[in-house]
Design a protein around this motif. Sequence first.
Motif, PDB file in Angstrom:
ATOM      1  N   ASP A  23      -6.707  10.028   1.752  1.00 25.63           N
ATOM      2  CA  ASP A  23      -6.113  10.710   2.910  1.00 25.63           C
ATOM      3  C   ASP A  23      -4.981  11.653   2.502  1.00 25.63           C
ATOM      4  N   MET A  24      -4.401  11.430   1.328  1.00 27.26           N
ATOM      5  CA  MET A  24      -3.338  12.308   0.841  1.00 27.26           C
ATOM      6  C   MET A  24      -3.884  13.520   0.093  1.00 27.26           C
ATOM      7  N   LEU A  25      -5.164  13.471  -0.283  1.00 29.33           N
ATOM      8  CA  LEU A  25      -5.735  14.533  -1.107  1.00 29.33           C
ATOM      9  C   LEU A  25      -6.370  15.637  -0.264  1.00 29.33           C
ATOM     10  N   MET A  26      -6.343  16.848  -0.782  1.00 33.88           N
ATOM     11  CA  MET A  26      -7.029  17.985  -0.178  1.00 33.88           C
ATOM     12  C   MET A  26      -8.497  17.962  -0.609  1.00 33.88           C
ATOM     13  N   ALA A  27      -9.251  18.914  -0.094  1.00 35.79           N
ATOM     14  CA  ALA A  27     -10.674  18.981  -0.436  1.00 35.79           C
ATOM     15  C   ALA A  27     -10.888  19.170  -1.930  1.00 35.79           C
ATOM     16  N   GLU A  28      -9.911  19.815  -2.600  1.00 35.35           N
ATOM     17  CA  GLU A  28     -10.027  20.054  -4.042  1.00 35.35           C
ATOM     18  C   GLU A  28      -9.729  18.801  -4.864  1.00 35.35           C
ATOM     19  N   GLY A  29      -9.174  17.781  -4.229  1.00 36.79           N
ATOM     20  CA  GLY A  29      -8.850  16.543  -4.929  1.00 36.79           C
ATOM     21  C   GLY A  29     -10.091  15.705  -5.194  1.00 36.79           C
ATOM     22  N   PRO A  56       0.793  -1.238   0.000  1.00 35.21           N
ATOM     23  CA  PRO A  56       0.000   0.000   0.000  1.00 35.21           C
ATOM     24  C   PRO A  56       0.818   1.276   0.000  1.00 35.21           C
ATOM     25  N   GLU A  57       1.821   1.353   0.892  1.00 30.28           N
ATOM     26  CA  GLU A  57       2.608   2.586   0.964  1.00 30.28           C
ATOM     27  C   GLU A  57       3.413   2.807  -0.301  1.00 30.28           C
ATOM     28  N   GLU A  58       4.068   1.739  -0.797  1.00 28.89           N
ATOM     29  CA  GLU A  58       4.876   1.860  -2.008  1.00 28.89           C
ATOM     30  C   GLU A  58       4.025   2.290  -3.203  1.00 28.89           C
ATOM     31  N   THR A  59       2.836   1.727  -3.278  1.00 29.11           N
ATOM     32  CA  THR A  59       1.950   2.014  -4.407  1.00 29.11           C
ATOM     33  C   THR A  59       1.446   3.444  -4.371  1.00 29.11           C
ATOM     34  N   VAL A  60       0.884   3.831  -3.238  1.00 32.97           N
ATOM     35  CA  VAL A  60       0.247   5.146  -3.144  1.00 32.97           C
ATOM     36  C   VAL A  60       1.278   6.271  -3.193  1.00 32.97           C
ATOM     37  N   SER A  61       2.423   6.094  -2.528  1.00 29.59           N
ATOM     38  CA  SER A  61       3.447   7.142  -2.573  1.00 29.59           C
ATOM     39  C   SER A  61       4.024   7.294  -3.979  1.00 29.59           C
ATOM     40  N   GLY A  62       4.042   6.206  -4.747  1.00 23.18           N
ATOM     41  CA  GLY A  62       4.532   6.274  -6.115  1.00 23.18           C
ATOM     42  C   GLY A  62       3.506   6.785  -7.094  1.00 23.18           C
ATOM     43  N   LEU A  63       2.236   6.738  -6.703  1.00 22.07           N
ATOM     44  CA  LEU A  63       1.148   7.137  -7.603  1.00 22.07           C
ATOM     45  C   LEU A  63       0.758   8.602  -7.441  1.00 22.07           C
ATOM     46  N   VAL A  64       0.620   9.037  -6.200  1.00 21.41           N
ATOM     47  CA  VAL A  64       0.073  10.379  -5.929  1.00 21.41           C
ATOM     48  C   VAL A  64       1.173  11.444  -6.016  1.00 21.41           C
ATOM     49  N   THR A  65       1.006  12.362  -6.938  1.00 22.98           N
ATOM     50  CA  THR A  65       1.978  13.446  -7.130  1.00 22.98           C
ATOM     51  C   THR A  65       1.362  14.825  -6.893  1.00 22.98           C
ATOM     52  N   SER A  66       0.035  14.886  -6.793  1.00 21.27           N
ATOM     53  CA  SER A  66      -0.653  16.160  -6.569  1.00 21.27           C
ATOM     54  C   SER A  66      -1.768  15.959  -5.546  1.00 21.27           C
ATOM     55  N   ARG A  67      -1.756  16.763  -4.497  1.00 23.44           N
ATOM     56  CA  ARG A  67      -2.771  16.634  -3.454  1.00 23.44           C
ATOM     57  C   ARG A  67      -4.110  17.222  -3.892  1.00 23.44           C
ATOM     58  N   GLU A  68      -4.137  17.876  -5.034  1.00 27.58           N
ATOM     59  CA  GLU A  68      -5.380  18.431  -5.570  1.00 27.58           C
ATOM     60  C   GLU A  68      -5.779  17.720  -6.867  1.00 27.58           C
ATOM     61  N   GLY A  69      -5.160  16.575  -7.119  1.00 27.38           N
ATOM     62  CA  GLY A  69      -5.375  15.870  -8.381  1.00 27.38           C
ATOM     63  C   GLY A  69      -6.589  14.953  -8.382  1.00 27.38           C
ATOM     64  N   ILE A  70      -6.769  14.324  -9.532  1.00 30.48           N
ATOM     65  CA  ILE A  70      -7.848  13.349  -9.721  1.00 30.48           C
ATOM     66  C   ILE A  70      -7.205  11.977  -9.876  1.00 30.48           C
ATOM     67  N   TYR A  71      -7.653  11.023  -9.065  1.00 28.54           N
ATOM     68  CA  TYR A  71      -7.079   9.674  -9.079  1.00 28.54           C
ATOM     69  C   TYR A  71      -8.186   8.635  -9.239  1.00 28.54           C
ATOM     70  N   VAL A  72      -7.866   7.596 -10.011  1.00 29.80           N
ATOM     71  CA  VAL A  72      -8.830   6.541 -10.290  1.00 29.80           C
ATOM     72  C   VAL A  72      -8.297   5.216  -9.766  1.00 29.80           C
ATOM     73  N   ASP A  73      -9.065   4.583  -8.898  1.00 30.32           N
ATOM     74  CA  ASP A  73      -8.761   3.230  -8.439  1.00 30.32           C
ATOM     75  C   ASP A  73      -9.674   2.295  -9.221  1.00 30.32           C
ATOM     76  N   CYS A  74      -9.097   1.608 -10.199  1.00 33.03           N
ATOM     77  CA  CYS A  74      -9.899   0.765 -11.102  1.00 33.03           C
ATOM     78  C   CYS A  74     -10.355  -0.532 -10.457  1.00 33.03           C
ATOM     79  N   THR A  75      -9.771  -0.873  -9.313  1.00 35.03           N
ATOM     80  CA  THR A  75     -10.105  -2.114  -8.612  1.00 35.03           C
ATOM     81  C   THR A  75     -10.307  -1.765  -7.137  1.00 35.03           C
ATOM     82  N   CYS A 126     -11.843  14.796   0.407  1.00 36.50           N
ATOM     83  CA  CYS A 126     -11.886  15.042  -1.038  1.00 36.50           C
ATOM     84  C   CYS A 126     -13.206  14.534  -1.615  1.00 36.50           C
ATOM     85  N   ARG A 127     -13.481  14.901  -2.847  1.00 35.39           N
ATOM     86  CA  ARG A 127     -14.672  14.375  -3.522  1.00 35.39           C
ATOM     87  C   ARG A 127     -14.438  12.913  -3.873  1.00 35.39           C
ATOM     88  N   VAL A 128     -15.451  12.075  -3.650  1.00 38.06           N
ATOM     89  CA  VAL A 128     -15.344  10.643  -3.946  1.00 38.06           C
ATOM     90  C   VAL A 128     -16.504  10.224  -4.838  1.00 38.06           C
TER      91      VAL A 128
END
Length: 311
Positions: free
Chosen positions: A41-47, A10-29, A71-73
């Motif tokens: 938990d890494m994202l701001m309210a704008e994420g 989990p830590e290796e994956t998420v730290s390697g994936l998230v580069t912007s705390r205001e970004g949009i991220y998709v968990d396909c699974t 953040c928005r979910v």
Amino acid sequence: MEFHHISVMPEETVSGLVTSREGIYVDCTLGGAGHSRLIADMLMAEGRLVGIDQDTAAIETARERLADCRCRVDIVKSNFSRLENVLAELGIDKVDGVLFDLGVSSHQLDTADRGFSYMQDAPLDMRMNQQAEFSAYDVVNGYDADELNRIFREYGEERWSKRIAEFIVAARREKPVETTGELVDIIKRAVPAAVRNAKGGHPAKRIFQAVRIEVNDELGILENSFRAAVSHLKPGGRIAIITFHSLEDRIAKNVLKEMARGCICPPRLPVCTCGHKPEVKLLVKGTAASRDELERNSRSKSAKLRIAEKL
């Protein structure tokens, strides 16, 4: 039954994936939202986090576990093969990261009546989408010996594929094979005793993997889904892929490697004429779980993590 699943790396994956705390991220699974919760938990309210899963139990659990995120979910019940459609329906064009955590979840394995496990007797099912009509029962009882041999050999890499297929066809002449226990018994009769008793895992492991892959078309949807994910990444956005067996890892490796290539001209040409440019940069090339994680979670043993960044 409470949805239980331990996310791998989990830590290796998420730290390697998230580069912007205001970004949009998709968990396909999405599963039990283990990775998604860490991302959120890494994202701001704008994420924004988009979670996709076709399993009803996973969707219900994820809604509860992500209910208080700042953040928005958006949680969508769908197959990640529809990634482009899902993003379009949400009004999203480009994203900052996409995660694929492939394979079957601990919850699916441990819920006996889902029929994924060769360790528990249950109806032959193995559907990740419980609303789908096609199940393991249809594969085991509907495919002829040649078709069974093919999927056992290709998807299970099973040495005794032809013999097991023949034993299944012979057994169902008497009555349909209805449960996982019945299938395991047939496999055990088909595999020579010396092989069954040798070290190397349960004799039904590869067959169950093959049937599950066939039921859910797990390999057929991977390449297009990976390419669709990269096409929707912003420059600097990342794709992370966790695989659990050699077949799906080979697809992930080859697709990312191809997309990272520059010139594709024949080697004999003195100068490049193709103009082909790489689409991604490889960042993580098949990292395995740590020793500590292997001790905590035996199901992480075969996992590999790959991460690439959009150029």
